[in-house]
Design an enzyme around this catalytic site. Structure first.
Site, PDB file in Angstrom:
ATOM      1  N   CYS A 250       0.848  -1.189   0.000  1.00  0.00           N
ATOM      2  CA  CYS A 250       0.000   0.000   0.000  1.00  0.00           C
ATOM      3  C   CYS A 250       0.893   1.253   0.000  1.00  0.00           C
ATOM      4  CB  CYS A 250      -0.949   0.089   1.182  1.00  0.00           C
ATOM      5  SG  CYS A 250      -2.139  -1.256   1.230  1.00  0.00           S
TER       6      CYS A 250
ATOM      7  N   TRP B 219      -2.606  -2.867  -1.770  1.00  0.00           N
ATOM      8  CA  TRP B 219      -2.303  -4.286  -1.901  1.00  0.00           C
ATOM      9  C   TRP B 219      -3.263  -4.949  -0.927  1.00  0.00           C
ATOM     10  CZ3 TRP B 219      -0.566  -8.458   1.053  1.00  0.00           C
ATOM     11  CH2 TRP B 219      -0.122  -9.573   0.311  1.00  0.00           C
TER      12      TRP B 219
ATOM     13  N   LYS C  82       5.934  -4.240  -3.734  1.00  0.00           N
ATOM     14  CA  LYS C  82       7.242  -4.007  -3.135  1.00  0.00           C
ATOM     15  C   LYS C  82       7.025  -3.599  -1.685  1.00  0.00           C
ATOM     16  CE  LYS C  82      11.612  -2.384  -4.777  1.00  0.00           C
ATOM     17  NZ  LYS C  82      12.077  -3.692  -5.243  1.00  0.00           N
TER      18      LYS C  82
HETATM   19  C1  F6R Z   1      12.233 -10.307  -5.121  1.00  0.00           C
HETATM   20  C2  F6R Z   1      12.050  -9.297  -4.096  1.00  0.00           C
HETATM   21  C3  F6R Z   1      11.681  -9.757  -2.724  1.00  0.00           C
HETATM   22  C4  F6R Z   1      12.376  -8.889  -1.664  1.00  0.00           C
HETATM   23  C5  F6R Z   1      11.861  -9.267  -0.268  1.00  0.00           C
HETATM   24  C6  F6R Z   1      12.531  -8.474   0.820  1.00  0.00           C
HETATM   25  O1  F6R Z   1      12.589  -9.740  -6.336  1.00  0.00           O
HETATM   26  O2  F6R Z   1      12.162  -8.127  -4.338  1.00  0.00           O
HETATM   27  O3  F6R Z   1      11.955 -11.105  -2.535  1.00  0.00           O
HETATM   28  O4  F6R Z   1      13.754  -9.084  -1.749  1.00  0.00           O
HETATM   29  O5  F6R Z   1      10.472  -9.046  -0.206  1.00  0.00           O
HETATM   30  O6  F6R Z   1      12.336  -7.100   0.636  1.00  0.00           O
HETATM   31  P1  F6R Z   1      13.237  -6.037   1.389  1.00  0.00           P
HETATM   32  O7  F6R Z   1      14.612  -6.150   0.839  1.00  0.00           O
HETATM   33  O8  F6R Z   1      12.608  -4.714   1.084  1.00  0.00           O
HETATM   34  O9  F6R Z   1      13.185  -6.391   2.837  1.00  0.00           O
END
Ligand code: F6R
Length: 619
Positions: A2, A78, A614
């Protein structure tokens, strides 16, 4: 998960709607199940919201325009509670008079009990969300207090779970009130206008002056400034900082997708993460860690906690840190860490790795580690985010904003930063690898140029990807540091091209997975350098022969000049030579490029793959 934007301005120039929609466009990577906006319009609040991507909301706004306003909020969702429908899209109204609108990121864990109370009082609900419950609570509280900040304070005291909330009320134009607990919210400080956002991308087109909020704080923005209080009502101060990148860094810069841009940004991501970490004599200096040398010297065990791609960076780092420091390193998926009764004490260093700094699973693992007395260091790409704040120290990666949902440049920066940490620990401990630290740093400094060279050679990988658009399954094999690279290659393909993909340790093949090999099965093999220790190169070359003999189509990533793989490879992808531990910074690049172009060949949305978002801010 979100994306949240809030805006107040003094005048109607650059109306709230334009600013909020621009912010939502930059935050859409955080969730794209629906989008919505709310603006103060005279004696009421107007909302527009639509399921699906932001483009649907844009079309809705064209069909049903909103008036100019100085005060607005916007949300990209999301979905958690309630499906991705128009009705469940945020903002949600509270009360019967249509004067209050709320947006939310996170999960209100006690929403069911609160909802029962509201239903009993005769409140009618129009959505299945936990958010609408809070909207009604806020409306009721506002009717008593006639102040949005006071209303927020009384309501957050009743909420359990993780949340960022932003609320507006028609009776208080020129005010947006935000609150955060275990969920991101940053303030943007402008001139005659102020902003709130899930991250600074929300307002980077308007100001680079930002302010961090701590846990359990409420912020009230007006055109004149931002006032912060704690949930208990005591005054607080946010921590001001300057964002080091500008709006251009959050744009595609001539590439068709953010992912393509970010893959091509990787030489900078590594170079910038290395910058300023050594003194004139080449010794590593990590003053920013603010942990005493004595404490670090006492560390007798390291646990890395992370998820997804960041966990693969951690697995890569394990090989390097153990080799250089001789300290045992364990890598735990953050969401499993808390539940496995981890062996952690005050001599354990828990290193979290997170691009966003907001991943809830990782955050909870860090908190748990701290509760157990561990020393915690965050390797993070996002200034002002929650995980660094909750850790004893932070080592920032400098990859710049990563907007494509699939992580690429952050992965390389995470490996680089964790290697820097490993080398620093080796230098501190003065063991046999202490002297090597400077040599490795020199070699690391050559890596950005090598990535650049490699990126210039990716034409054939793009062709292979296009040719393989109908492929249903791809396997990836690697050994030693090539093993996490194999898993990262498989993850990229799954999430971007929706193809079944698996990464294996090549030595494990004969213990079962080799049964998957049938004629034509594509297999990427990451081959270590011929100069690798322990005869690893020869063993992987044998693995290639074993699968080739069973009909596999072998796509071999090998060091340039390595002729030994040629007889057994359907395709050879050459990468510049580097030492074994640094090789992942190169060998992963063709796998990222492959996933990008295979997804493109299938006509899929590279930057926003289905079901994903993300920054996963729910557990
Ligand atoms: C895959 C991807 C995810 C992140 C995971 C951790 O391409 O982006 O697997 O690596 O959700 O995210 P962060 O690094 O933001 O804790």
């Amino acid at each position: 998960m979100c994306g949240i934007v809030g805006y107040v301005g003094r005048t109607l120039d650059g109306t709230a709607l334009d600013v909020v929609m621009e912010g939502l466009a930059r935050l859409e990577y955080r969730g794209y199940d629906s989008a919505g906006v709310a603006l103060v319009d005279g004696d009421h609040v107007e909302t527009r919201k639509k399921s699906g991507k932001l483009a649907n909301l844009t079309a809705e706004l064209a069909a049903h325009p909103l008036p100019p306003s100085t005060t607005g909020i916007g949300h990209t969702r999301w979905a958690t509670h309630g499906g991705p429908t128009d009705g469940n899209a945020h903002p949600h109204r509270g009360g019967k008079d249509g004067k209050l609108a709320l947006i939310h990121n996170g999960i209100i864990e006690n929403f069911h009990a609160l909802k029962q109370g509201l239903l009993a009082a005769g409140v009618e609900f129009t959505s299945e969300t936990d958010t609408e419950v809070v909207a009604h609570l806020l409306a009721a509280s506002y009717d008593e207090t006639h102040d949005l900040t006071d209303a927020m304070r009384s309501v957050v005291a009743r909420l359990e779970g993780a949340f960022t909330l932003l609320v507006i009320h028609a009776d208080q134009p020129g005010v947006v009130v935000g609150a955060r607990r275990n969920s991101p919210l940053v303030v943007g400080l402008g001139e005659d206008a102020n902003y709130l956002g899930s991250d600074v991308a929300a307002f980077i087109g308007h100001t680079r002056h930002a302010m961090e909020l701590a846990q359990d704080q409420i912020v009230t923005i007006t055109p004149d400034g931002a006032t912060v209080i704690n949930f208990d009502g005591t005054p607080a101060e946010g921590k001001a900082y300057e964002v080091t990148w500008d709006a251009a860094a959050a744009e595609k810069g001539g590439y068709a997708t953010f992912m393509e841009k970010e893959i091509n940004d990787q030489p900078h991501a590594v170079a910038d993460t290395l910058l300023g970490r050594t003194d004139a004599s080449g010794r590593l200096v990590l003053d920013e860690l603010r942990i005493s040398e004595e404490q670090l010297k006492a560390v007798d065990r390291i646990t890395i906690v992370a998820c997804g791609t960041a966990a693969y960076a951690g697995m890569t780092a394990k090989y390097a840190i153990e080799h250089w420091t001789r300290i045992p390193v364990e890598v735990a998926l953050a969401h499993e860490f808390r539940y496995c009764d981890p062996i952690v004490n005050e001599r354990t260093l828990v290193v979290s790795i997170s691009q966003s700094g907001e991943t809830m699973d990782t955050l909870m693992a860090v908190k748990h580690a701290r509760d157990l007395g561990a020393l915690t260091i965050s390797i993070c790409n996002t200034h002002g985010s929650t995980i660094p704040r909750e850790s004893d120290a932070v080592l920032y990666t400098h990859a710049g904003p990563e907007i494509a949902v699939a992580s690429t440049k952050a992965f390389l920066a995470q490996i680089t930063a964790s290697y820097i940490l490993g080398l620093y620990l080796a230098q501190l401990r003065g063991g046999s690898f202490a002297d090597d630290a400077q040599a490795v740093m020199k070699e690391l400094a050559e890596v950005p140029g090598k990535i650049e060279t490699l990126l210039g050679r990716m034409g054939r990988v793009k062709e292979i990807a296009k040719f393989m658009a109908d492929t249903r399954s791809v396997l990836f094999l690697g050994r030693h540091v090539g093993y996490p690279v194999a898993m990262e290659g498989a993850l990229k393909l799954k999430e971007l091209a929706y193809i079944h993909a698996e990464g294996f340790a090549a030595g494990e093949l004969k213990h079962g997975p080799i049964a998957l090999i049938e004629p034509g099965q594509p297999v990427f093999v990451i081959v270590p350098s011929p100069t690798s220790e322990h005869g690893l190169h020869g063993k992987v070359v044998s693995n290639i022969q074993e699968i080739r003999a069973r009909g596999a189509r072998t796509l071999v990533i090998a060091e340039e000049g390595d002729e030994s793989v040629v007889p057994f490879a359907d395709e050879v992808i050459s990468v510049p030579a580097t030492s074994q531990l640094l090789a992942p910074l190169l060998t992963v690049v063709p796998l990222q490029v492959f996933a990008l172009w295979l997804s493109t060949a299938k006509g899929l949305d590279v930057d926003q793959p289905r079901n994903l978002a993300k920054s996963v801010t729910v557990e």
